[in-house]
Design a protein around this motif. Sequence first.
Motif, PDB file in Angstrom:
ATOM      1  N   UNK A 155      24.193  87.736  -2.010  1.00  0.00           N
ATOM      2  CA  UNK A 155      23.418  88.017  -0.803  1.00  0.00           C
ATOM      3  C   UNK A 155      21.921  88.038  -1.126  1.00  0.00           C
ATOM      4  N   UNK A 156      21.559  88.441  -2.352  1.00  0.00           N
ATOM      5  CA  UNK A 156      20.156  88.393  -2.769  1.00  0.00           C
ATOM      6  C   UNK A 156      19.698  86.950  -2.930  1.00  0.00           C
ATOM      7  N   UNK A 157      20.523  86.139  -3.601  1.00  0.00           N
ATOM      8  CA  UNK A 157      20.149  84.752  -3.872  1.00  0.00           C
ATOM      9  C   UNK A 157      20.064  83.951  -2.574  1.00  0.00           C
ATOM     10  N   UNK A 171      25.786  85.315   8.501  1.00  0.00           N
ATOM     11  CA  UNK A 171      27.244  85.323   8.481  1.00  0.00           C
ATOM     12  C   UNK A 171      27.795  85.823   7.151  1.00  0.00           C
ATOM     13  N   UNK A 172      27.030  85.626   6.074  1.00  0.00           N
ATOM     14  CA  UNK A 172      27.483  86.117   4.771  1.00  0.00           C
ATOM     15  C   UNK A 172      27.598  87.638   4.748  1.00  0.00           C
ATOM     16  N   UNK A 173      26.868  88.301   5.645  1.00  0.00           N
ATOM     17  CA  UNK A 173      26.981  89.755   5.729  1.00  0.00           C
ATOM     18  C   UNK A 173      28.404  90.159   6.077  1.00  0.00           C
ATOM     19  N   UNK A 174      29.068  89.380   6.932  1.00  0.00           N
ATOM     20  CA  UNK A 174      30.458  89.683   7.295  1.00  0.00           C
ATOM     21  C   UNK A 174      31.383  89.477   6.102  1.00  0.00           C
ATOM     22  N   UNK A 175      31.116  88.442   5.298  1.00  0.00           N
ATOM     23  CA  UNK A 175      31.904  88.225   4.081  1.00  0.00           C
ATOM     24  C   UNK A 175      31.714  89.413   3.137  1.00  0.00           C
ATOM     25  N   UNK A 223      17.796  72.410  10.474  1.00  0.00           N
ATOM     26  CA  UNK A 223      18.419  72.979   9.285  1.00  0.00           C
ATOM     27  C   UNK A 223      17.973  74.408   9.034  1.00  0.00           C
ATOM     28  N   UNK A 224      16.745  74.771   9.435  1.00  0.00           N
ATOM     29  CA  UNK A 224      16.263  76.138   9.211  1.00  0.00           C
ATOM     30  C   UNK A 224      17.100  77.155   9.972  1.00  0.00           C
ATOM     31  N   UNK A 225      17.481  76.807  11.190  1.00  0.00           N
ATOM     32  CA  UNK A 225      18.334  77.699  11.961  1.00  0.00           C
ATOM     33  C   UNK A 225      19.700  77.858  11.325  1.00  0.00           C
ATOM     34  N   UNK A 226      20.241  76.771  10.787  1.00  0.00           N
ATOM     35  CA  UNK A 226      21.548  76.822  10.129  1.00  0.00           C
ATOM     36  C   UNK A 226      21.492  77.706   8.890  1.00  0.00           C
ATOM     37  N   UNK A 227      20.432  77.561   8.094  1.00  0.00           N
ATOM     38  CA  UNK A 227      20.297  78.349   6.869  1.00  0.00           C
ATOM     39  C   UNK A 227      20.190  79.832   7.185  1.00  0.00           C
ATOM     40  N   UNK A 273      19.066  83.074  19.293  1.00  0.00           N
ATOM     41  CA  UNK A 273      18.006  82.882  20.282  1.00  0.00           C
ATOM     42  C   UNK A 273      18.297  83.807  21.453  1.00  0.00           C
ATOM     43  N   UNK A 274      17.392  83.853  22.403  1.00  0.00           N
ATOM     44  CA  UNK A 274      17.612  84.712  23.569  1.00  0.00           C
ATOM     45  C   UNK A 274      18.824  84.272  24.376  1.00  0.00           C
ATOM     46  N   UNK A 275      19.164  82.974  24.305  1.00  0.00           N
ATOM     47  CA  UNK A 275      20.272  82.451  25.094  1.00  0.00           C
ATOM     48  C   UNK A 275      21.510  82.129  24.280  1.00  0.00           C
ATOM     49  N   UNK A 276      21.417  82.113  22.949  1.00  0.00           N
ATOM     50  CA  UNK A 276      22.533  81.646  22.131  1.00  0.00           C
ATOM     51  C   UNK A 276      22.756  82.549  20.927  1.00  0.00           C
ATOM     52  N   UNK A 277      24.031  82.827  20.669  1.00  0.00           N
ATOM     53  CA  UNK A 277      24.388  83.605  19.486  1.00  0.00           C
ATOM     54  C   UNK A 277      24.208  82.786  18.215  1.00  0.00           C
ATOM     55  N   UNK A 278      24.481  81.489  18.300  1.00  0.00           N
ATOM     56  CA  UNK A 278      24.405  80.586  17.155  1.00  0.00           C
ATOM     57  C   UNK A 278      23.190  79.673  17.271  1.00  0.00           C
TER      58      UNK A 278
END
Length: 329
Positions: free
Chosen positions: A36-38, A81-85, A71-75, A59-64
């Motif tokens: 999680x640090x890396x 999501x790794x927090x859930x893992x 790509x910045x949004x995906x990263x 975003x204000x309208x979207x959870x994902x």
Amino acid sequence: MPNSMNPLQLIADRWQPSARFVQRAALACVVMAVVIVVTGGAVRLTQSGLGCPTWPTCTDESLTPTRAMGINGVIEFSNRMLTYVLCGVVGLAIIAARAREPRRRSLTRLGWAQFWIVMGNAVVGGITVLTGLNPYIVSSHFLLSTALLTVAVVMWQRTREGDAEPRDRVARPVRQLSWLLVVASAVLIVVGTVVTGAGKHAGDASKDVHRIPLNWRELTQLHVDFVFIVVGLTVALWFTLRAVKAAAAPSRRVTELFVVLMLQGVIGYVQYFTGQPELVVGAHMLGSCIVWIAVLRVFLSLRDRGELASVPAPAGEHDALQTASVPSR
């Protein structure tokens, strides 16, 4: 809540994990704390800190993240999501520690401590986004991750030892020297976060991201000074352990720490003289986690809590074993 209604008790009644399983679950927490640090560093180094510009939604309208966020949004979202893992791994460690007999409350407390640190750090991460990557909040976010790593390492160590009162393996002055090593290493990490907060990797391409208003090169020199202090204390501790003829384990842990410090030093110098390339900075963040783990392992190796207790055999099985051991006449 009655024990019959406690879900952890219901699991314990039906599942008896081995000591090795509990140890591996605790080790998985250590690994995930480093991951999680890396990955958090990857978010910063790819300028994806505001890839999701709000929190807890992307975003204000979207959870994902949306296609327009790239790509910045995906990263950024993937790191969230790794927090859930991480929560799942910590949850498994809590359940395994609770189900293991004899029950050890110290292990479950350490597991729950990790859970609440994760929850608190998730909120701090949200505040980081909402404040536009305020460097002081970002530093707090990293330091909480280091606190999580600390508790995870302690839990991992506790799964491999007993519950006797801690007994020092070395004389008090040697123990005090190890405390100095821990404190100096902690200060080294804190100064490192300030260096990052004042450096060029703000976490987002926007020029509006605030930086800590301190001279980056002077902070780097202070960071290097503490590196030399930590290395000096490590060497002093190694010679001290040799002089007092301490057990082999502590000396081995100090040797491991020295090797890790040397490798981290090489990465640090490469980072400084090559203009802080992203990949090298990421390696340095990974190295800081490994250094801290090695420091904690040195400190924890200097005390003894006895052997790990085995699971007692059921009464019927115990009687049967006794009967079988009586020779027939």
